[in-house]
Scaffold this motif. Structure first.
Motif, PDB file in Angstrom:
ATOM      1  N   ALA A 205      79.994  60.021  24.971  1.00  0.00           N
ATOM      2  CA  ALA A 205      79.246  58.969  24.274  1.00  0.00           C
ATOM      3  C   ALA A 205      79.577  57.601  24.858  1.00  0.00           C
ATOM      4  CB  ALA A 205      79.570  59.003  22.778  1.00  0.00           C
ATOM      5  N   ARG A 206      80.845  57.371  25.173  1.00  0.00           N
ATOM      6  CA  ARG A 206      81.235  56.090  25.796  1.00  0.00           C
ATOM      7  C   ARG A 206      80.586  55.925  27.163  1.00  0.00           C
ATOM      8  NH1 ARG A 206      85.288  53.076  23.554  1.00  0.00           N
ATOM      9  NH2 ARG A 206      86.425  54.020  21.827  1.00  0.00           N
ATOM     10  N   ALA A 207      80.486  57.028  27.906  1.00  0.00           N
ATOM     11  CA  ALA A 207      79.845  56.956  29.220  1.00  0.00           C
ATOM     12  C   ALA A 207      78.373  56.585  29.078  1.00  0.00           C
ATOM     13  CB  ALA A 207      79.999  58.281  29.953  1.00  0.00           C
ATOM     14  N   VAL A 208      77.690  57.158  28.093  1.00  0.00           N
ATOM     15  CA  VAL A 208      76.296  56.790  27.837  1.00  0.00           C
ATOM     16  C   VAL A 208      76.189  55.303  27.539  1.00  0.00           C
ATOM     17  CG1 VAL A 208      74.360  57.084  26.226  1.00  0.00           C
ATOM     18  CG2 VAL A 208      75.603  59.097  27.053  1.00  0.00           C
ATOM     19  N   HIS A 209      77.086  54.812  26.704  1.00  0.00           N
ATOM     20  CA  HIS A 209      77.084  53.380  26.368  1.00  0.00           C
ATOM     21  C   HIS A 209      77.368  52.515  27.588  1.00  0.00           C
ATOM     22  CE1 HIS A 209      77.911  49.664  24.159  1.00  0.00           C
ATOM     23  NE2 HIS A 209      79.064  49.579  24.810  1.00  0.00           N
ATOM     24  N   ASP A 210      78.388  52.883  28.355  1.00  0.00           N
ATOM     25  CA  ASP A 210      78.809  52.051  29.487  1.00  0.00           C
ATOM     26  C   ASP A 210      77.771  51.994  30.593  1.00  0.00           C
ATOM     27  OD1 ASP A 210      81.181  51.485  28.220  1.00  0.00           O
ATOM     28  OD2 ASP A 210      82.333  53.037  29.268  1.00  0.00           O
ATOM     29  N   LEU A 211      76.929  53.026  30.700  1.00  0.00           N
ATOM     30  CA  LEU A 211      75.899  53.060  31.739  1.00  0.00           C
ATOM     31  C   LEU A 211      74.552  52.532  31.245  1.00  0.00           C
ATOM     32  CD1 LEU A 211      76.665  56.519  33.407  1.00  0.00           C
ATOM     33  CD2 LEU A 211      77.195  54.244  34.297  1.00  0.00           C
ATOM     34  N   SER A 212      74.512  52.042  30.008  1.00  0.00           N
ATOM     35  CA  SER A 212      73.260  51.569  29.429  1.00  0.00           C
ATOM     36  C   SER A 212      73.164  50.047  29.495  1.00  0.00           C
ATOM     37  CB  SER A 212      73.169  52.011  27.961  1.00  0.00           C
ATOM     38  OG  SER A 212      74.061  51.243  27.151  1.00  0.00           O
ATOM     39  N   ASP A 213      71.999  49.528  29.131  1.00  0.00           N
ATOM     40  CA  ASP A 213      71.816  48.079  29.062  1.00  0.00           C
ATOM     41  C   ASP A 213      72.602  47.471  27.905  1.00  0.00           C
ATOM     42  OD1 ASP A 213      70.141  48.213  31.247  1.00  0.00           O
ATOM     43  OD2 ASP A 213      68.302  48.333  30.058  1.00  0.00           O
ATOM     44  N   ARG A 214      73.152  48.316  27.034  1.00  0.00           N
ATOM     45  CA  ARG A 214      73.924  47.844  25.885  1.00  0.00           C
ATOM     46  C   ARG A 214      75.424  47.763  26.189  1.00  0.00           C
ATOM     47  NH1 ARG A 214      71.477  48.131  20.825  1.00  0.00           N
ATOM     48  NH2 ARG A 214      69.288  48.766  20.867  1.00  0.00           N
ATOM     49  N   ALA A 215      75.799  47.956  27.445  1.00  0.00           N
ATOM     50  CA  ALA A 215      77.219  48.007  27.805  1.00  0.00           C
ATOM     51  C   ALA A 215      77.964  46.741  27.396  1.00  0.00           C
ATOM     52  CB  ALA A 215      77.372  48.252  29.300  1.00  0.00           C
ATOM     53  N   GLY A 216      77.261  45.600  27.343  1.00  0.00           N
ATOM     54  CA  GLY A 216      77.904  44.354  26.944  1.00  0.00           C
ATOM     55  C   GLY A 216      78.118  44.246  25.454  1.00  0.00           C
ATOM     56  N   GLY A 217      77.488  45.127  24.676  1.00  0.00           N
ATOM     57  CA  GLY A 217      77.651  45.124  23.229  1.00  0.00           C
ATOM     58  C   GLY A 217      78.766  46.048  22.799  1.00  0.00           C
ATOM     59  N   PRO A 218      79.013  46.155  21.494  1.00  0.00           N
ATOM     60  CA  PRO A 218      80.120  46.973  20.999  1.00  0.00           C
ATOM     61  C   PRO A 218      79.820  48.470  21.044  1.00  0.00           C
ATOM     62  CG  PRO A 218      78.935  46.000  19.160  1.00  0.00           C
ATOM     63  CD  PRO A 218      78.336  45.407  20.401  1.00  0.00           C
ATOM     64  N   PHE A 219      80.867  49.256  21.212  1.00  0.00           N
ATOM     65  CA  PHE A 219      80.804  50.705  21.030  1.00  0.00           C
ATOM     66  C   PHE A 219      81.628  51.008  19.788  1.00  0.00           C
ATOM     67  CE2 PHE A 219      82.610  54.955  21.461  1.00  0.00           C
ATOM     68  CZ  PHE A 219      81.489  55.718  21.754  1.00  0.00           C
ATOM     69  N   VAL A 220      80.963  51.500  18.742  1.00  0.00           N
ATOM     70  CA  VAL A 220      81.612  51.681  17.449  1.00  0.00           C
ATOM     71  C   VAL A 220      81.625  53.165  17.084  1.00  0.00           C
ATOM     72  CG1 VAL A 220      81.590  51.094  15.000  1.00  0.00           C
ATOM     73  CG2 VAL A 220      80.831  49.403  16.690  1.00  0.00           C
ATOM     74  N   PRO A 221      82.796  53.827  17.136  1.00  0.00           N
ATOM     75  CA  PRO A 221      82.879  55.241  16.752  1.00  0.00           C
ATOM     76  C   PRO A 221      83.259  55.410  15.291  1.00  0.00           C
ATOM     77  CG  PRO A 221      84.894  54.598  17.848  1.00  0.00           C
ATOM     78  CD  PRO A 221      84.038  53.342  17.745  1.00  0.00           C
TER      79      PRO A 221
END
Length: 449
Positions: free
Chosen positions: A175-191
């Motif tokens: 899930a973090r990899a999906v976030h980090d490779l997306s246009d949302r990478a600059g936003g928060p990742f909240v688990p």
């Protein structure tokens, strides 16, 4: 393109050094040479190599002593021992001291090239971990390459992702990899672990609440959906959410808005959802435990993470990744490497706890090894002898081989454990003494005994 591997040849025979060096250069490797063990030890103190070819008998410090010295200094580099006096006893002794493989002179050029390639593959260097990684996930098996490709495909989109896999397979890392490779990478990742909170608490955590919504709600509180605005919300173990809360999740996914507990006013949220579960949601739907409409909202793009037992080829790479992590965490007493026998035991285990269990086992073994090479005895009993103490089934699975190279190494390991007794080694391997003798002859073990 993979950079060439650096190999150090240590032999007092100049002709052997030059001819072997030329062969390995033709295979694409960088080669340096040392004429004796003392020079080799000094060289290895100053520079890093991917493999060491070490002669057993040399003037001054011999190869066996050199192996012991290098391992005690924490050298994790694979060592291929070569000797013109190849017997079972010398082969076993070299492996016991810390060598990774043994060959007798004269060495067939094709066999030498194959053994060198095998050792370089089995002991990935730290850069190979980076080459076989996506984010914090590691793997180069076909199953994991498919997972990595799926992540790269879906990450740039805004699509909801459903990750399915057993506990410990690394669903949050995906899930973090999906976030980090997306246009949302600059936003928060909240688990958020949906299985770890009671229903009422989880509802407040996800959607927030207003003052006075329940006892103890002394002020308005923003929920995790709002906290993840502009980023990604990871709903771990979404299959454990109650049916009542599933209805609220469905509305968020449909309308992209949340209503805090105790409020009647909905608020828009800009968030991407990645959900994960160890359950089969289709089966949960059939059993009436999961809403079908929510399932279809989540299962737009599903990624199935394979269990570790289905991708055993990744275990050496995962082991190296674990050692890299442990070296970073324990720089004063870092684990150096994992012995060939210990690696075979790790590859034979079924890993019900998957990668999480593997990393925990290696951390425990590293403590027992006290900064030296992790050997078989440092592993838990369940991995050393999966069939139970003294169980033939456990011993047989312990020495199962998937290739000629593995079988040859397993025979040497069995002879080591049996102190050179062929009858005992045959018993450990689950084969007759005649079969063991024939396989030893095929592999050139003890030819000059």
């Amino acid at each position: 393109m993979t950079p060439p591997r650096r190999i150090l040849i240590v032999d007092d025979d100049r002709t052997f050094r030059l001819s072997t060096g030329e062969l390995l250069r033709q295979d694409g490797h960088e080669v340096e040479m040392a004429a004796d063990a003392a020079e080799a030890v000094a060289t290895l103190d100053q520079a890093r190599y991917d493999l060491v070819l070490l002669d057993m008998r040399m003037p001054g410090m011999d190869g066996l002593t050199a192996v012991e010295v290098l391992r005690k200094r924490g050298l994790g580099t694979p060592i291929l021992m070569i000797s013109g006096f190849g017997t079972i006893d010398t082969a076993v002794e070299s492996l016991h001291r810390g060598a990774d493989h043994f060959l007798s002179k004269p060495v067939d050029p094709d066999l030498l090239s194959a053994r060198v390639a095998e050792l370089l593959e089995r002991r990935p260097a730290e850069e190979r971990v980076r080459e076989g990684a996506l984010g914090s996930m590691v793997g180069h098996s076909s199953a994991m390459r498919e997972v990595f490709e799926a992540v790269r495909q879906v990450a740039p989109t805004e699509t909801t992702v459903l990750v399915q896999g057993e506990t410990g397979t690394g669903k949050e890392l995906l899930a973090r990899a999906v976030h980090d490779l997306s246009d949302r990478a600059g936003g928060p990742f909240v688990p958020v672990n949906c299985a770890g909170l009671a229903e009422g608490v989880l509802e407040s955590e996800l959607f927030g609440h207003v003052r006075g919504a329940f006892t103890g709600a002394v002020a308005d509180r923003e929920g995790l959906f709002a906290a993840a605005r502009g980023g990604t919300l990871f709903l771990d173990e979404v299959g454990d959410v109650s049916l009542a809360l599933q209805q609220r999740l469905l509305r968020v996914l449909q309308e992209r808005e949340v209503t805090p507990v105790g409020s009647s006013r909905a608020r828009k949220v800009d968030v991407r959802v990645v959900a994960a579960t160890h359950r089969d949601l289709r089966d949960e739907v059939a059993r009436g435990r999961f809403r079908e409409d929510l399932y279809y909202r989540l299962d737009i793009f599903r990624i199935d993470v394979p269990p570790l037992r289905a991708r055993r080829a990744d275990i050496p790479l995962l082991v190296e990744a674990a050692l890299v992590r442990l070296r970073e965490r324990s720089p004063r007493d870092p684990p150096s490497a994992v012995s060939p026998l210990a690696m075979r035991l790790l590859r034979a285990h079924d890993w019900p706890g998957n990668v999480r269990e593997l990393f925990a086992v290696l951390e425990s073994a590293a403590i027992r090894a006290r900064g030296l090479r992790i050997e078989g005895q440092h592993l838990p009993a369940a991995i050393r002898d999966p069939g139970g103490e003294g169980g033939d089934g456990g011993r047989e699975s312990r020495y199962q081989a998937s290739s000629d190279a593995d079988e040859r190494a397993a025979i040497l390991a069995a002879l080591d454990e049996a102190a050179g007794s062929r009858s005992r080694a045959a018993e450990l391997l689950g084969m007759s003494r005649t079969t063991l003798w024939r396989r030893m002859r095929d592999f050139g073990i003890g030819e000059e005994e």
